[in-house]
Design a protein around this motif. Structure first.
Motif, PDB file in Angstrom:
ATOM      1  N   ARG A  43      40.414  39.261  44.125  1.00  0.00           N
ATOM      2  CA  ARG A  43      39.653  38.729  45.259  1.00  0.00           C
ATOM      3  C   ARG A  43      40.306  39.154  46.572  1.00  0.00           C
ATOM      4  O   ARG A  43      41.531  39.069  46.743  1.00  0.00           O
ATOM      5  N   GLU A  44      39.476  39.593  47.520  1.00  0.00           N
ATOM      6  CA  GLU A  44      40.005  40.089  48.792  1.00  0.00           C
ATOM      7  C   GLU A  44      40.800  39.020  49.526  1.00  0.00           C
ATOM      8  O   GLU A  44      41.804  39.316  50.183  1.00  0.00           O
ATOM      9  N   VAL A 170      35.947  44.177  31.164  1.00  0.00           N
ATOM     10  CA  VAL A 170      36.970  43.750  32.117  1.00  0.00           C
ATOM     11  C   VAL A 170      36.415  42.728  33.104  1.00  0.00           C
ATOM     12  O   VAL A 170      37.143  41.908  33.653  1.00  0.00           O
ATOM     13  N   GLY A 171      35.106  42.760  33.334  1.00  0.00           N
ATOM     14  CA  GLY A 171      34.500  41.809  34.251  1.00  0.00           C
ATOM     15  C   GLY A 171      34.867  42.027  35.701  1.00  0.00           C
ATOM     16  O   GLY A 171      34.813  41.096  36.506  1.00  0.00           O
ATOM     17  N   CYS A 172      35.269  43.255  36.055  1.00  0.00           N
ATOM     18  CA  CYS A 172      35.655  43.622  37.429  1.00  0.00           C
ATOM     19  C   CYS A 172      36.908  42.898  37.896  1.00  0.00           C
ATOM     20  O   CYS A 172      37.204  42.862  39.096  1.00  0.00           O
ATOM     21  N   GLY A 173      37.664  42.296  36.951  1.00  0.00           N
ATOM     22  CA  GLY A 173      38.872  41.573  37.315  1.00  0.00           C
ATOM     23  C   GLY A 173      40.137  42.339  36.983  1.00  0.00           C
ATOM     24  O   GLY A 173      40.201  43.568  37.128  1.00  0.00           O
ATOM     25  N   THR A 174      41.145  41.615  36.488  1.00  0.00           N
ATOM     26  CA  THR A 174      42.458  42.215  36.238  1.00  0.00           C
ATOM     27  C   THR A 174      42.671  42.578  34.775  1.00  0.00           C
ATOM     28  O   THR A 174      43.787  42.911  34.379  1.00  0.00           O
ATOM     29  N   GLY A 175      41.632  42.538  33.966  1.00  0.00           N
ATOM     30  CA  GLY A 175      41.781  42.705  32.525  1.00  0.00           C
ATOM     31  C   GLY A 175      41.892  44.121  32.016  1.00  0.00           C
ATOM     32  O   GLY A 175      41.906  44.327  30.798  1.00  0.00           O
ATOM     33  N   SER A 176      41.982  45.115  32.892  1.00  0.00           N
ATOM     34  CA  SER A 176      42.129  46.487  32.403  1.00  0.00           C
ATOM     35  C   SER A 176      43.425  46.683  31.625  1.00  0.00           C
ATOM     36  O   SER A 176      43.548  47.630  30.844  1.00  0.00           O
ATOM     37  N   ASP A 197      36.757  44.440  41.474  1.00  0.00           N
ATOM     38  CA  ASP A 197      35.923  44.032  42.608  1.00  0.00           C
ATOM     39  C   ASP A 197      35.820  42.510  42.610  1.00  0.00           C
ATOM     40  O   ASP A 197      35.184  41.919  41.735  1.00  0.00           O
ATOM     41  N   GLY A 198      36.468  41.885  43.578  1.00  0.00           N
ATOM     42  CA  GLY A 198      36.523  40.438  43.656  1.00  0.00           C
ATOM     43  C   GLY A 198      35.207  39.759  43.951  1.00  0.00           C
ATOM     44  O   GLY A 198      35.119  38.519  43.935  1.00  0.00           O
ATOM     45  N   ARG A 199      34.171  40.531  44.196  1.00  0.00           N
ATOM     46  CA  ARG A 199      32.828  39.941  44.338  1.00  0.00           C
ATOM     47  C   ARG A 199      32.169  39.752  42.976  1.00  0.00           C
ATOM     48  O   ARG A 199      31.111  39.133  42.883  1.00  0.00           O
ATOM     49  N   PHE A 200      32.755  40.318  41.925  1.00  0.00           N
ATOM     50  CA  PHE A 200      32.246  40.253  40.553  1.00  0.00           C
ATOM     51  C   PHE A 200      30.762  40.610  40.500  1.00  0.00           C
ATOM     52  O   PHE A 200      29.919  39.820  40.070  1.00  0.00           O
ATOM     53  N   PRO A 201      30.427  41.839  40.921  1.00  0.00           N
ATOM     54  CA  PRO A 201      29.011  42.223  41.012  1.00  0.00           C
ATOM     55  C   PRO A 201      28.338  42.468  39.668  1.00  0.00           C
ATOM     56  O   PRO A 201      27.113  42.381  39.563  1.00  0.00           O
TER      57      PRO A 201
END
Length: 457
Positions: A43-44, A170-176, A197-201
């Protein structure tokens, strides 16, 4: 109400969660900490909050180790790796993008105990800080190796002889980090929503059945063996079998628990372990009890919240802890829920024992019913419910009542739980039995009892 809930402080940025709050938390934690690890999710708003936390800590003369953007289990593990006294994760986990939060970890990498959180909150309330002079301000160190160390720790803990094909959402989070760890273990890995991407688009951050239909479709379409999905900070994990079916959390809890019991017995040298236990919250399904009984183990129940589950895993003979919401804890590795480790354990389980659909089919499925009754007086309602149940009201006959988190009433062949919501004006009702008719009858009687108490409150 306490500032720190079971998952730390969470809420809208600029309202509940501010740089001022983060500064105060840093100052309060720094009173009795020499070194603290800080990390954050994608998240930004996390960058400024981490900066404010670091400022508060350094003002207190505390050295800060910054590991940057990382999963929450990476942050928790880093406390020990860098000889720190505490850790801070700037994350709102599975909450929506407008939220952020602060979660604290102790020197063992476990969620900080309530007594310590209360002391930190007390210091914040009275501005009781110990700010350093100009020549004693804490230092700041950036460490870029934490994720690599986490990958190496997972690869060292898990062995896979016939690596499966895995899809990681990954859900655009830190799970990579999960994809990295699985590849290190030899798995063929495909990823979804891997761009941070902290907007989780791509999908909401919470990994549940409603949000992970794309993962289920891809797993089935490409003939993968399993699929896994994380929330924003990768402490949670959801699983999908090779047929594209999303597993219920209780099923995954049963599978992980049985596997942990079997591995503990194998590690004991003579094929035995002393009454192995699995820790899980009071709302866990009877299916888990029965699945563990099949391997000579049993469930020990806790309050709802992964922090309470983690505390219980510190006790002798507890080999695993989990929450059906997706938090999985292997105490021999870390007391923090570790989504990447869970993915590796699941891949190893499938490689060793066969298709996930077959494994999950062996876990019994029992009917469970849930409802919520609105009331602005939930505290008074819960107190009245306790008295009414003690006097024999509601479903019966009662074998045991557990009041550690709401009221869980064990009827032998069924159970029901009445519990006040921690965030909403609701009292939640849950009931389960092995038989459909019995489950429905217990649920209806329990809900009627709650509604009657609410009406008379």
């Amino acid at each position: 109400m306490s500032l720190f809930g079971t998952s730390g402080v969470r809420g809208p940025v600029g309202d509940v969660v501010t740089a001022e709050l983060a500064l105060a938390v840093g100052r309060a934690v720094g009173v009795d900490a020499e070194t603290v690890v800080i990390g954050r999710d994608v998240r930004e708003s996390g960058e400024l909050l981490a900066d404010a936390l670091a400022a508060g800590l350094r003002e207190s003369g505390t050295d800060v180790v910054s590991i940057g953007v990382a999963s929450t289990p990476t942050i928790a593990r880093s406390v020990g790796w860098y000889d720190a006294d505490a850790g801070v994760a700037v994350t709102a986990s599975h909450n929506p993008p407008e939220d952020n939060g602060i979660k604290l970890w102790d020197e063992t990498g476990m969620a900080m105990a309530r007594s310590r959180l209360d002391e930190i909150e007390r210091r914040m309330g009275v501005d009781e800080y110990a700010l350093a002079t100009w020549d004693e301000i804490g230092g700041m160190t950036d460490r870029g190796d934490a994720i690599s160390r986490h990958v190496a720790a997972i690869a060292d803990a898990v062995e896979i002889d016939d690596p499966p094909r895995v899809v990681v959402d990954v859900g655009c989070g830190t799970g990579s980090i999960t994809a990295r760890a699985l590849r290190e273990l030899g798995c063929h890995v495909e990823t979804l929503n891997a761009l941070p991407d902290g907007r989780f688009p791509a999908r909401p951050s919470e990994p549940n059945a409603d949000n992970c239909s794309a993962l289920a479709a891809v797993v089935e379409a490409i003939d993968a063996d399993i699929g896994v999905a994380h929330d924003g900070d990768a402490d949670r994990l959801l699983a999908v079998d090779e047929e594209g079916t999303i597993l219920e959390g209780d099923v995954l809890l049963a599978l992980f628990g049985r596997d942990a019991v079997e591995r503990a017995r194998s590690a004991s040298g003579d094929g035995t372990a002393n009454e192995p236990l699995v820790a899980a919250p009071v709302n866990t399904s009877l299916a888990v009890d029965d699945a563990l009984a099949d391997v000579g183990a049993s469930l020990t129940r806790t309050r709802v919240g992964d922090g309470y589950v983690a505390e219980r895993t510190n006790q002798p003979d507890v080999v695993f802890g989990g929450e059906p919401s997706g938090a999985w804890i292997w105490p021999e590795e870390t007391p923090c829920p570790d989504g990447p480790l869970a993915a590796a354990r699941l891949a190893a389980l499938v490689a060793r024992h066969g298709p996930l659909s077959s494994l999950s089919a062996a876990v019994p499925a029992y009917p469970i019913y849930r409802a919520a009754v609105e009331t602005p007086e939930k505290g008074a309602v819960m107190q009245a419910l306790g008295s009414a149940i003690a006097d024999g009201a509601g479903p019966g006959p009662i074998e045991e009542t557990d009041d550690r988190d709401g009221l869980r009433v064990d009827l032998g062949d069924a159970w029901y739980l009445v519990r006040a919501s921690g965030t909403q004006p609701l009292v939640r009702v849950t009931a389960q039995a092995r038989d459909e008719e019995r489950a429905r009858a217990v649920f209806e009687d329990a809900r009627a009892l709650v509604e009657s108490v609410v009406e008379n409150a």
